[in-house]
Scaffold this active site. Structure first.
Site, PDB file in Angstrom:
ATOM      1  N   LYS A   1       0.851  -1.205   0.000  1.00 55.17           N
ATOM      2  CA  LYS A   1       0.000   0.000   0.000  1.00 55.17           C
ATOM      3  C   LYS A   1       0.882   1.249   0.000  1.00 55.17           C
ATOM      4  O   LYS A   1       2.092   1.167   0.291  1.00 55.17           O
ATOM      5  CB  LYS A   1      -0.905  -0.031   1.233  1.00 55.17           C
TER       6      LYS A   1
ATOM      7  N   TYR B   1      17.209  29.755   9.234  1.00 56.47           N
ATOM      8  CA  TYR B   1      16.062  30.498   9.759  1.00 56.47           C
ATOM      9  C   TYR B   1      16.080  30.514  11.281  1.00 56.47           C
ATOM     10  O   TYR B   1      16.358  29.499  11.925  1.00 56.47           O
ATOM     11  CB  TYR B   1      14.761  29.825   9.322  1.00 56.47           C
TER      12      TYR B   1
HETATM   13  C1  PLP Z   1      -0.320  -1.739   6.897  1.00 59.95           C
HETATM   14  C2  PLP Z   1      -0.950  -3.028   7.268  1.00 59.95           C
HETATM   15  C3  PLP Z   1      -0.194  -4.208   7.318  1.00 59.95           C
HETATM   16  C4  PLP Z   1       1.312  -4.215   7.238  1.00 59.95           C
HETATM   17  O1  PLP Z   1       1.796  -3.781   8.482  1.00 59.95           O
HETATM   18  P1  PLP Z   1       3.366  -3.685   8.816  1.00 59.95           P
HETATM   19  O2  PLP Z   1       3.391  -3.271  10.239  1.00 59.95           O
HETATM   20  O3  PLP Z   1       3.897  -2.629   7.900  1.00 59.95           O
HETATM   21  O4  PLP Z   1       3.972  -5.007   8.565  1.00 59.95           O
HETATM   22  C5  PLP Z   1      -0.870  -5.417   7.506  1.00 59.95           C
HETATM   23  N1  PLP Z   1      -2.208  -5.439   7.684  1.00 59.95           N
HETATM   24  C6  PLP Z   1      -2.958  -4.319   7.689  1.00 59.95           C
HETATM   25  C7  PLP Z   1      -4.431  -4.423   7.909  1.00 59.95           C
HETATM   26  C8  PLP Z   1      -2.367  -3.080   7.497  1.00 59.95           C
HETATM   27  O5  PLP Z   1      -3.113  -1.974   7.515  1.00 59.95           O
END
Ligand code: PLP
Length: 348
Positions: free
Chosen positions: A35, A244
């Site tokens: 994702k 800054y």
């Molecule tokens: C993002 C996510 C994962 C992966 O999690 P990690 O901690 O990056 O391994 C797995 N399952 C769900 C439902 C997620 O939202």
């Protein structure tokens, strides 16, 4: 060239996947979460490489991400969508054969109406209270949902990066109870859950951050190197200030390198006066405030003027940088902007 370069090691991602796969219980499959553009590293490149290594299950957050992934991967692998079946998703889910992980009774009804006969999974809430059907909702729907033939039942752990946290066992017990006697493949563990041990693995595990070299997978191979070209080096007299707000002042004669990346590139302003940059393995403190496109570092102690400094490298991984900014490696990775030249190593 003043664009900074982000080197992404696909071999390391593949090695991390193999290591997590090897940690899984016998008979348990290992998918990959890609994702948010594979946590900012490029979902198509990452997923294609993992596919070559035999990964058969991919997970994305949105149907649109799944559609792009299907084009990159071809027809074979399963692509699951965590947000389920949202209003208007039907055409994308059908056209790209994506499997929505339905997270409410309303989504289940929508799915049956719009795409009867199209594969789906079920997402259950075991206590995180973020996504998934509540236990009572599931009990009411369970008979009909099972009759429709889900391909996966999953839930997600809230505290898996803290192995001793009592929430882990509570969620494990809740997941077992909600799925008792059901002959459908089950999935509970992301990276943290894999490391909790085989009880948490069920039929399919879903690592994300561990593939990309982040905690809690402590023995992960680092995946990214971020090199920032030096635009200028200047000498300061004692009492002169940098950046800054004059937030850093030289106490002795100092040399300052200005490098070409800033908070517009995901190098958070909270790193001001806190992080380090590296010339090889020599640390150079980040001094002054991070600005939109530029960062300043003290290089007084370097024998030669550097052409570039690294802010992510073996000496300072995503979690170390995150610590300096008061955040987590996930946010560092997904925040890395689009201005970098992304170079893939280990591509086949
Ligand atoms: C993002 C996510 C994962 C992966 O999690 P990690 O901690 O990056 O391994 C797995 N399952 C769900 C439902 C997620 O939202």
């Amino acid at each position: 060239m003043s664009r900074a370069s982000l080197d992404i090691d696909l071999d390391a991602i593949a090695a991390n996947w193999r290591a997590l796969d090897g940690a899984g219980a016998p008979g348990c499959a290992t998918g990959a979460v890609v994702k948010a553009d594979a946590y900012g590293l490029g979902a198509e490149r990452v997923a294609r490489r993992l596919r070559e290594n035999g990964v058969g299950h991919f997970f994305v957050a949105l149907a649109e991400e799944g559609a792009r992934l299907r084009v990159a991967l071809g027809p074979e692998p399963e692509i699951f969508v965590f947000s389920g079946h949202m209003e208007g998703d039907g055409a994308l889910l059908r056209q790209h054969r994506l499997v929505p992980l339905l997270n409410s009774a309303a989504q289940f009804e929508r799915h049956l109406q719009a795409l009867a006969g199209h594969s789906f999974g079920i997402q259950l809430d075991t206590g995180m209270n973020r996504l998934g059907m509540e236990p009572a909702e599931w009990q009411a729907l369970r008979r009909r949902a099972l009759a429709a033939g889900p391909v996966l039942i999953m839930s997600h752990l809230a505290c898996a990066d803290e192995p001793g946290h009592p929430m882990n066992r509570q969620q494990l017990a809740a997941f077992r109870e909600l799925t008792a006697g059901i002959d459908v493949p089950r999935s509970l563990a992301a990276t943290g859950g894999i490391l909790l041990g085989p009880e948490y693995h069920f039929d399919l595990v879903r690592p994300g951050i561990g593939l990309y070299g982040g905690a809690p997978f402590a023995s992960a191979r680092p995946v990214v190197r971020l090199r920032l070209p030096v635009v200028q080096i200047r000498s300061l007299s004692p009492g002169e200030s940098v950046g800054y707000g004059n937030s850093w002042r030289a106490e002795r004669p100092a040399r300052i390198a200005t490098v070409a990346a800033g908070y517009a590139d995901g190098l958070l302003r909270a790193l001001s006066n806190r992080a380090r940059l590296f010339a090889g393995d020599i640390a150079c403190p980040l001094v002054g405030r991070v600005s939109m496109d530029l960062i300043t570092a003290e290089v007084t102690h370097l024998a030669d003027p550097p052409e570039a400094l690294d802010i992510l490298c073996p000496a300072q991984g995503i979690d170390a940088l995150a610590e300096a900014a008061g955040t987590i490696g996930y946010e560092i990775l997904t925040g890395l902007g689009s201005r970098y030249v992304r170079r893939y190593g280990g591509a086949r």
